[in-house]
Motif scaffolding. Structure first.
Motif, PDB file in Angstrom:
ATOM      1  N   THR A 363       1.096  -1.474  -0.322  1.00  0.00           N
ATOM      2  CA  THR A 363      -0.067  -0.442  -0.126  1.00  0.00           C
ATOM      3  C   THR A 363       0.797   1.639  -0.099  1.00  0.00           C
ATOM      4  O   THR A 363       0.407   2.509   0.089  1.00  0.00           O
ATOM      5  N   THR A 366       3.366   3.166  -5.048  1.00  0.00           N
ATOM      6  CA  THR A 366       2.783   3.720  -6.560  1.00  0.00           C
ATOM      7  C   THR A 366       2.835   2.274  -7.350  1.00  0.00           C
ATOM      8  O   THR A 366       3.268   2.002  -6.911  1.00  0.00           O
ATOM      9  N   GLN A 376       2.622   5.792   6.591  1.00  0.00           N
ATOM     10  CA  GLN A 376       1.721   5.191   6.177  1.00  0.00           C
ATOM     11  C   GLN A 376       0.500   5.013   7.387  1.00  0.00           C
ATOM     12  O   GLN A 376       1.387   5.183   8.369  1.00  0.00           O
ATOM     13  N   ASN A 611      -3.601  -2.259  -6.337  1.00  0.00           N
ATOM     14  CA  ASN A 611      -4.417  -1.046  -6.417  1.00  0.00           C
ATOM     15  C   ASN A 611      -6.383  -1.309  -5.927  1.00  0.00           C
ATOM     16  O   ASN A 611      -6.073  -3.173  -7.332  1.00  0.00           O
ATOM     17  N   LYS A 667      -5.499   2.832  -0.536  1.00  0.00           N
ATOM     18  CA  LYS A 667      -4.346   4.140  -0.695  1.00  0.00           C
ATOM     19  C   LYS A 667      -5.095   5.148   0.557  1.00  0.00           C
ATOM     20  O   LYS A 667      -4.768   5.413   1.744  1.00  0.00           O
TER      21      LYS A 667
END
Length: 677
Positions: A363, A366, A376, A611, A667
């Motif tokens: 996570t 990118t 994060q 993703n 994200k």
């Protein structure tokens, strides 16, 4: 220094003890690891894992030296006056194994420039590394008598890891000669320039140095290497002693100030996790392994987050879902666990490694692997500039955004070892000349097994961790008798194993099983690990939804915005589209299998990316919203609960079906949910 522990001695005091305050050197009794690493390159990634590594090769891992000025310009590890600190070795620590995992000629040539310069420019004394300022000024190389003219021990510890991997891939004997000479120098030089002479970084991370000395001992059997390892341990932070007691973890919550912050720095802790196991190799003292167990339990109890990692933003910072972790902390904790697994063979740490890898790691970068988050957050409702609830707020407020240079750039250099080392240690060799599959992902293995050292290849086909089936197909020119070990995770109630389409056995979870037989060409072994939906309890009585090794988070559509900071360059912010202030319902939480529904919505193929667009499995959950649970300065502070862990404030009683996806595919998200009646 006399200390009365009964008078309430804190870690802040303990950390001030000089080397003589450590326990006396113990009797050497070297313990061989339960498992040993296979040569780098024996394991080749396949399927979705290979695609992940190809993304890294085409992104920053393969090209960081071409555009990141600190590594690109006049690099000290190539003889220049530029970077002579940690970032070049950090990058190589992931780029070099990537080159051999993918058998990529161009990347090999690139990383070998640094390897060969380092090997070719070792000083006559054994010292190595970038040319120091004193050497340039005096026109002479560092000797034992002038050890103070050297530079910090810490970056060399990282480069030793790079050289170890290079040796694993190539067998180049120059590495053995080089390390032997360097450790002979270090044994004498430490009397003049102790491990912490230049910075506390080396003193706090001495376990990495100890580990390399003991690795060389496993090859040369030179007892002076174990003496050196003990000397380094005596001069370094006493992590084993700290983890074996409770004062350390208590002090990380009580004395969170500038004093002695290195003792609770998240990356230092991540590196230190392996210290008790490494010491156990040298001492044979079972108390060292007990210290590891105690330290890990305490750490995850006080600072653990749902995605399988502890808070470290930058300091250890409690278990509130509003806390986060530095990317360096994840990859270093993974590396520590990989070494702990090899030394101890303990399945508990194998499960921990997978959870950390498949949830926390993906996570934080990118899709193209060119940008990263410095920190994060577990319940992360926006990625944006701001101070947030971190122990290290930058004035530029760039700790949380996705950027190449956002926050500190150590993570830009260090993040590359995560996936690469995980891949290279999916399999281990066993003492019985067999093989052990201790983490699962698609790959192809080639190894020599059995008393006749027969070469076999094993194709591991799976879409794990999303799917519960793993198929091993063996290829060999002749039959080979050897033990094959498989991990059955603790979360699996009962695994089923088929051999050539026929039931072979069933086994309960939380163990490593052994199948010892004569294996023939085209033998096919299928391991089925049924994944039940469960809920787990985290900070502030919050609940997370889990299935197998994956943690699931609220699916929120993402709005990405690109901007430029005058100091740290381009970066991305991400905002949620849709409501996020949901709570789980108590009756459902207590019986998740009856109320939560998992569904496969996409197939995992060779183009998989971590993703939302590729999220292959969803879990549908009944939920209610909490109107008063709102964003405050970009943070979703957890609603209060009573003793039973229930939020008793006003709730919208309309039941809505919400969708959860794997945490690693998100994200922005909620992963630690409040519970309502």
């Amino acid at each position: 220094m006399k200390i009365n522990l009964l008078a309430g001695c804190t870690l802040a005091v303990l950390s001030l003890l000089p080397a003589s305050g450590h326990s006396a050197p113990q009797q050497v009794s070297y313990q061989a690891p339960v498992y040993t690493n296979l040569p780098l390159g024996s394991i080749k990634p396949a399927g979705w894992l290979r695609h992940q590594l190809l993304i890294m090769r085409d992104g920053s891992t393969g090209h960081l030296d071409e555009y990141y000025a600190k590594i690109k310009n006049d690099n000290g590890w190539l003889g220049g006056k530029g970077d002579g600190w940690e970032e070049t070795p950090y990058w190589l620590d992931g780029a070099l194994p990537l080159a051999y995992l993918l058998d990529d000629k161009a990347l090999k040539e690139k990383v070998l420039r640094y390897v060969n310069w380092t090997l070719d420019h070792q000083r006559p004394s054994g010292y190595f590394g970038p040319i120091t300022g004193a050497e340039r000024e005096k026109h002479s190389s560092v000797e034992v008598s002038t050890a103070a003219d050297g530079d910090d021990w810490w970056p060399k510890m990282v480069m030793l890891k790079v050289l170890q991997q290079y040796y694993s891939a190539t067998g180049d004997q120059r590495v053995i000669t080089f390390m032997t000479k360097y450790f002979q120098y270090q044994q004498k030089a430490l009397d003049i320039a102790p491990i912490g002479k230049w910075t506390d970084w080396a003193a706090s991370r001495g376990a990495d140095n100890v580990m390399m000395a003991q690795w060389l001992y496993s090859i040369t059997k030179d007892p002076s290497l174990l003496q050196l390892a003990d000397k380094i341990e005596q001069q370094s932070f006493p992590w084993t002693r700290w983890m074996g007691g409770h004062e350390w973890v208590i002090s990380t919550t009580t004395y969170a100030h500038m004093g002695n912050w290195m003792n609770r720095h998240g990356v230092n802790v991540a590196m230190a996790l392996k210290s008790p196991a490494i010491n156990y190799q040298r001492t044979g003292d079972p108390q060292d392994l007990k210290a590891l167990q105690s330290g890990w339990h305490d750490l995850m109890t006080v600072h653990g987050l749902p995605m399988g990692i502890f808070s470290g933003d930058e300091d250890l910072n409690g278990n509130e879902p509003t806390q986060g972790i530095e990317l360096c902390g994840i990859v270093e904790a993974m590396y520590s666990l990989e070494n702990i697994i090899a030394i101890t063979g303990d399945v508990h740490y194998m499960d921990a490694l997978e959870k950390m890898t498949f949830n926390a790691l993906p996570t934080q970068t990118t899709d193209d692997y060119n940008n990263k988050q410095y920190f994060q957050v577990a319940n992360q409702i926006q990625i944006s500039k701001g101070v947030f609830d971190f122990s290290l707020p930058f004035n530029r407020e760039m700790c949380n955004v996705l950027g190449a240079r956002s926050g500190y750039t150590c993570c830009l250099a260090n993040m590359h070892q995560g996936w690469t080392k995980f891949t290279s240690q999916l399999w281990y060799a066993t003492p019985g000349k067999g093989l052990a599959a201790l983490s699962y992902a698609p790959n192809d293995l080639t190894a020599k097994v059995g008393k006749d050292q027969t070469e076999v290849s094993i194709h591991e086909a799976t879409t794990y961790p999303f799917n519960d089936e793993i198929t091993f197909t063996l290829s060999s020119k002749k039959a080979a008798s050897f033990p094959l070990q498989l991990r059955i995770p603790a979360w699996c109630k009962e695994a089923t194993i088929l051999l050539n389409g026929q039931p072979l056995r069933k086994d309960t979870g939380n163990q490593v099983i052994t199948i010892d037989r004569s294996w023939k060409n085209n033998d096919k072994l299928v391991l089925k690990l049924p994944m039940d939906i469960t809920t787990t309890v985290w900070g502030r009585h919050s609940r997370a939804v889990e299935r197998g090794p994956l943690v699931y988070a609220l699916k929120l559509n993402e709005k990405w915005e690109k901007a430029t900071d005058e100091v740290e360059g381009e970066y991305f912010s991400v905002y949620p589209e849709g409501k996020w202030n949901y709570a789980l319902i108590r009756d459902n939480v207590e019986k998740p299998a009856a109320h939560f529904k998992a569904a496969v919505v996409k197939q995992v193929d060779d183009q998989f990316v971590w993703n939302l667009a590729h999220a292959p499995v969803t879990i549908t959950v009944p939920a209610k919203s909490i109107p008063s649970w709102k964003e405050l300065n970009g943070v979703a502070y957890q609603p209060p609960t009573d003793r039973e862990g229930i939020y008793k404030g006003k709730v919208d009683n309309t039941i809505q079906e919400i969708t959860l996806v794997p945490y690693g595919c998100t994200k922005v998200r909620i992963v630690a949910f409040p519970v309502v009646p």
